[in-house]
Motif scaffolding. Structure first.
Motif, PDB file in Angstrom:
ATOM      1  N   LYS A  54       0.846  -1.188   0.000  1.00 43.44           N
ATOM      2  CA  LYS A  54       0.000   0.000   0.000  1.00 43.44           C
ATOM      3  C   LYS A  54       0.882   1.239   0.000  1.00 43.44           C
ATOM      4  N   LEU A  55       1.177   1.724  -1.175  1.00 42.52           N
ATOM      5  CA  LEU A  55       2.029   2.890  -1.345  1.00 42.52           C
ATOM      6  C   LEU A  55       1.393   3.765  -2.403  1.00 42.52           C
ATOM      7  N   GLY A  56       1.296   5.079  -2.134  1.00 41.58           N
ATOM      8  CA  GLY A  56       0.610   5.924  -3.092  1.00 41.58           C
ATOM      9  C   GLY A  56       1.046   7.373  -3.036  1.00 41.58           C
ATOM     10  N   ALA A  57       0.225   8.216  -3.656  1.00 47.27           N
ATOM     11  CA  ALA A  57       0.565   9.624  -3.823  1.00 47.27           C
ATOM     12  C   ALA A  57       0.591  10.398  -2.508  1.00 47.27           C
ATOM     13  N   LYS A  58       0.065   9.817  -1.444  1.00 47.66           N
ATOM     14  CA  LYS A  58       0.051  10.503  -0.155  1.00 47.66           C
ATOM     15  C   LYS A  58       1.203  10.065   0.745  1.00 47.66           C
ATOM     16  N   ASP A  59       2.201   9.406   0.150  1.00 41.87           N
ATOM     17  CA  ASP A  59       3.330   8.901   0.934  1.00 41.87           C
ATOM     18  C   ASP A  59       4.628   9.591   0.541  1.00 41.87           C
ATOM     19  N   ILE A  60       5.498   9.782   1.540  1.00 43.11           N
ATOM     20  CA  ILE A  60       6.852  10.284   1.311  1.00 43.11           C
ATOM     21  C   ILE A  60       7.803   9.170   1.743  1.00 43.11           C
ATOM     22  N   VAL A  61       8.488   8.575   0.783  1.00 45.77           N
ATOM     23  CA  VAL A  61       9.303   7.394   1.016  1.00 45.77           C
ATOM     24  C   VAL A  61      10.709   7.791   1.470  1.00 45.77           C
ATOM     25  N   VAL A  62      11.184   7.139   2.530  1.00 45.87           N
ATOM     26  CA  VAL A  62      12.535   7.361   3.037  1.00 45.87           C
ATOM     27  C   VAL A  62      13.333   6.076   2.816  1.00 45.87           C
ATOM     28  N   LEU A  63      14.435   6.175   2.074  1.00 46.06           N
ATOM     29  CA  LEU A  63      15.235   4.986   1.779  1.00 46.06           C
ATOM     30  C   LEU A  63      16.685   5.363   1.494  1.00 46.06           C
ATOM     31  N   ASP A  64      17.498   4.338   1.273  1.00 45.39           N
ATOM     32  CA  ASP A  64      18.899   4.514   0.882  1.00 45.39           C
ATOM     33  C   ASP A  64      19.036   3.952  -0.523  1.00 45.39           C
ATOM     34  N   LEU A  65      19.232   4.808  -1.496  1.00 43.60           N
ATOM     35  CA  LEU A  65      19.317   4.365  -2.879  1.00 43.60           C
ATOM     36  C   LEU A  65      20.471   3.400  -3.111  1.00 43.60           C
ATOM     37  N   ASN A  66      21.497   3.465  -2.264  1.00 43.83           N
ATOM     38  CA  ASN A  66      22.623   2.534  -2.398  1.00 43.83           C
ATOM     39  C   ASN A  66      22.244   1.114  -2.016  1.00 43.83           C
ATOM     40  N   ARG A  67      21.135   0.962  -1.310  1.00 41.58           N
ATOM     41  CA  ARG A  67      20.687  -0.365  -0.868  1.00 41.58           C
ATOM     42  C   ARG A  67      19.273  -0.653  -1.354  1.00 41.58           C
ATOM     43  N   THR A  68      18.878   0.010  -2.416  1.00 44.59           N
ATOM     44  CA  THR A  68      17.536  -0.166  -2.963  1.00 44.59           C
ATOM     45  C   THR A  68      17.618  -0.863  -4.312  1.00 44.59           C
ATOM     46  N   SER A  69      16.865  -1.942  -4.469  1.00 40.96           N
ATOM     47  CA  SER A  69      16.887  -2.696  -5.714  1.00 40.96           C
ATOM     48  C   SER A  69      16.126  -1.957  -6.810  1.00 40.96           C
ATOM     49  N   ALA A  70      16.391  -2.339  -8.052  1.00 33.30           N
ATOM     50  CA  ALA A  70      15.681  -1.744  -9.189  1.00 33.30           C
ATOM     51  C   ALA A  70      14.183  -2.020  -9.080  1.00 33.30           C
ATOM     52  N   GLU A  71      13.831  -3.224  -8.624  1.00 30.63           N
ATOM     53  CA  GLU A  71      12.419  -3.584  -8.490  1.00 30.63           C
ATOM     54  C   GLU A  71      11.701  -2.667  -7.505  1.00 30.63           C
ATOM     55  N   THR A  72      12.350  -2.409  -6.367  1.00 30.36           N
ATOM     56  CA  THR A  72      11.742  -1.528  -5.369  1.00 30.36           C
ATOM     57  C   THR A  72      11.630  -0.104  -5.894  1.00 30.36           C
ATOM     58  N   ALA A  73      12.665   0.369  -6.586  1.00 30.56           N
ATOM     59  CA  ALA A  73      12.635   1.723  -7.143  1.00 30.56           C
ATOM     60  C   ALA A  73      11.509   1.866  -8.161  1.00 30.56           C
ATOM     61  N   ARG A  74      11.323   0.866  -8.999  1.00 27.92           N
ATOM     62  CA  ARG A  74      10.232   0.914  -9.986  1.00 27.92           C
ATOM     63  C   ARG A  74       8.872   0.926  -9.308  1.00 27.92           C
ATOM     64  N   ALA A  75       8.742   0.173  -8.227  1.00 24.41           N
ATOM     65  CA  ALA A  75       7.478   0.147  -7.492  1.00 24.41           C
ATOM     66  C   ALA A  75       7.185   1.514  -6.874  1.00 24.41           C
ATOM     67  N   VAL A  76       8.221   2.176  -6.369  1.00 26.39           N
ATOM     68  CA  VAL A  76       8.054   3.511  -5.790  1.00 26.39           C
ATOM     69  C   VAL A  76       7.605   4.501  -6.861  1.00 26.39           C
ATOM     70  N   VAL A  77       8.222   4.430  -8.041  1.00 18.77           N
ATOM     71  CA  VAL A  77       7.851   5.329  -9.137  1.00 18.77           C
ATOM     72  C   VAL A  77       6.439   5.021  -9.614  1.00 18.77           C
ATOM     73  N   ALA A  78       6.103   3.741  -9.739  1.00 13.44           N
ATOM     74  CA  ALA A  78       4.770   3.349 -10.200  1.00 13.44           C
ATOM     75  C   ALA A  78       3.685   3.814  -9.237  1.00 13.44           C
ATOM     76  N   ALA A  79       4.026   3.879  -7.943  1.00 10.57           N
ATOM     77  CA  ALA A  79       3.055   4.321  -6.943  1.00 10.57           C
ATOM     78  C   ALA A  79       2.849   5.830  -6.975  1.00 10.57           C
ATOM     79  N   GLU A  80       3.705   6.545  -7.722  1.00  7.11           N
ATOM     80  CA  GLU A  80       3.620   8.006  -7.838  1.00  7.11           C
ATOM     81  C   GLU A  80       3.605   8.676  -6.470  1.00  7.11           C
ATOM     82  N   VAL A  81       4.565   8.304  -5.629  1.00  8.76           N
ATOM     83  CA  VAL A  81       4.631   8.863  -4.278  1.00  8.76           C
ATOM     84  C   VAL A  81       4.892  10.370  -4.339  1.00  8.76           C
ATOM     85  N   ALA A  82       4.599  11.043  -3.231  1.00  7.28           N
ATOM     86  CA  ALA A  82       4.734  12.501  -3.195  1.00  7.28           C
ATOM     87  C   ALA A  82       6.193  12.935  -3.305  1.00  7.28           C
ATOM     88  N   ALA A  83       7.097  12.193  -2.646  1.00  7.15           N
ATOM     89  CA  ALA A  83       8.524  12.539  -2.683  1.00  7.15           C
ATOM     90  C   ALA A  83       9.328  11.354  -2.182  1.00  7.15           C
TER      91      ALA A  83
END
Length: 390
Positions: free
Chosen positions: A33-62
């Motif tokens: 459950k991730l969407g436009a009303k969420d601000i995601v906090v992560l470390d891009l150095n430890r984030t997989s391509a799959e997770t990054a694509r899911a974050v973009v697909a969810a169109e998060v706020a930031a």
């Protein structure tokens, strides 16, 4: 008008984007459950391509990218994926103390709490060009680091190939490794927790316990007796040195070793190990060439992410390759043991149920009927138990 209505209107009037904080731990998948009303906090150095694509697909706020202090950037695809999106990215705004679900506002690299508009953290905005430049620089640094590391590893191999291949130069110690399981506990801080997870395994298999540097202190704190300690005597406690474990002191190839004065003062015996390797690598080689059946080691796992970093010794690359056929990381060992233990527990429960049923049958049927039933049931049970360990 209700107060909640005033707050909502005020939030929309302020600059920036508003959303609820959603932490994604290193290596974890994106929440469902991730969407436009969420601000995601992560470390891009430890984030997989799959997770990054899911974050973009969810169109998060930031997205707020926060790397641990001192961590080197890795050339992960997540940078390019975020760079190709329209999602605002903020770097180095530390929100580690901000709980999931907290509503915040992000504007020009600054994160504010919705309640009271208090500043929670300050970072900097990273546009697409910034992210691409960072990943390009990371690629160059990563390759250079790998080349330097492999060059040093090759040099170590040229110096110590006889030690690696044939165990030439290993000190003779009074520890029996042949056909034994061995647990090597290093001084890494994660070893403490990993050792706790290994306790059921240790209780059942009674492995040879090896403390390396501070790992010897972890063993003692866990009320486990080390069979072997490989450490600089000046860096461990008197209790560790006098507990009765065999002591091996790392030395340079010319035989110079630190901390021998301490050994003399305490009146305990020790053997030096001259080699161009770390104490951890010396312990692995002693166990491997000593005939250990399996070697479990604690500490940070040596994946591609940290294989060429400053914390990775060139000797470890060659030593890990040498002992690879018998090397198991503590996390994997603990996971496999838990799964096996669960299967045994279930088998015992089923066996107890069978005994209870047998009592009922015995009370109701003839002895011959009971014997036939017992044989058939036991055969089925035995085949099922065998399946647990295949």
């Amino acid at each position: 008008m209700k107060m909640s209505g005033l707050l909502n209107r005020r939030s929309t009037e302020l600059a920036g984007v508003v959303g609820a904080v959603r932490h994604i731990p290193a290596g974890a998948s994106a929440p469902k459950k991730l969407g436009a009303k969420d601000i995601v906090v992560l470390d891009l150095n430890r984030t997989s391509a799959e997770t990054a694509r899911a974050v973009v697909a969810a169109e998060v706020a930031a997205v707020v990218h926060v790397a641990p202090s001192g961590e080197e950037n890795l050339p992960r695809a997540a940078y390019r994926i975020l760079a190709g999106s329209t999602i605002p990215v903020v770097e180095d705004a530390d929100l580690s103390e901000v709980a999931d679900g907290t509503r915040v506002r992000v504007d020009e690299g600054v994160v504010y709490a919705i309640k009271g508009d208090e500043e929670l953290a300050s970072g900097r905005e990273a546009g697409s060009a910034d992210l691409l430049a960072e990943v390009d620089a990371a690629e160059g640094a990563y390759v250079e680091s790998a080349l330097a590391h492999l060059a040093n590893s090759t040099e170590f191999l040229s110096i110590e190939h006889q030690l690696l291949l044939d165990g030439e130069g290993l000190p003779e110690i009074d520890v029996e490794f042949v056909d034994r399981h061995v647990v090597v506990v290093t001084g890494s801080e994660v070893s403490r927790e990993q050792l706790a997870d290994l306790k059921p395994f240790i209780r059942e298999y009674r492995p040879v316990l090896v403390g390396v540097d501070g790992g010897a202190e972890f063993l003692r704190a866990a009320k486990l007796n080390a069979d072997l300690v490989v450490a600089n005597p000046a860096e461990v406690s008197d209790e560790v040195l006098t507990d009765g474990a065999v002591l091996v002191v790392p030395a340079d190839r010319d035989g110079k070793a630190e901390g021998l004065e301490r050994i003399t003062e305490l009146g305990v015996g020790a053997t030096t190990f001259p080699a161009a390797a770390t104490a951890r690598d010396m312990a692995l080689l002693l166990a491997f060439h000593g005939g250990a059946q399996m070697i479990v080691t604690t500490g940070e796992s040596r994946g591609l992410e940290n294989a060429f970093g400053s914390s990775s010794a060139p000797s470890s690359t060659m030593v890990d390759t040498t002992v690879a056929s018998r090397l198991v990381h503590a996390e994997a060992c603990a996971t496999l043991y838990r799964s096996r233990g669960a299967g045994i527990g279930l088998a015992l429960i089923v066996l107890a149920a069978l005994v209870a049923v047998a009592v009922v049958v015995l009370a109701r049927d003839s002895a011959q009927d009971l014997l036939v039933w017992a044989i058939e049931t036991w055969n089925s049970f035995a085949l099922w138990v065998q399946g647990l360990f295949r």
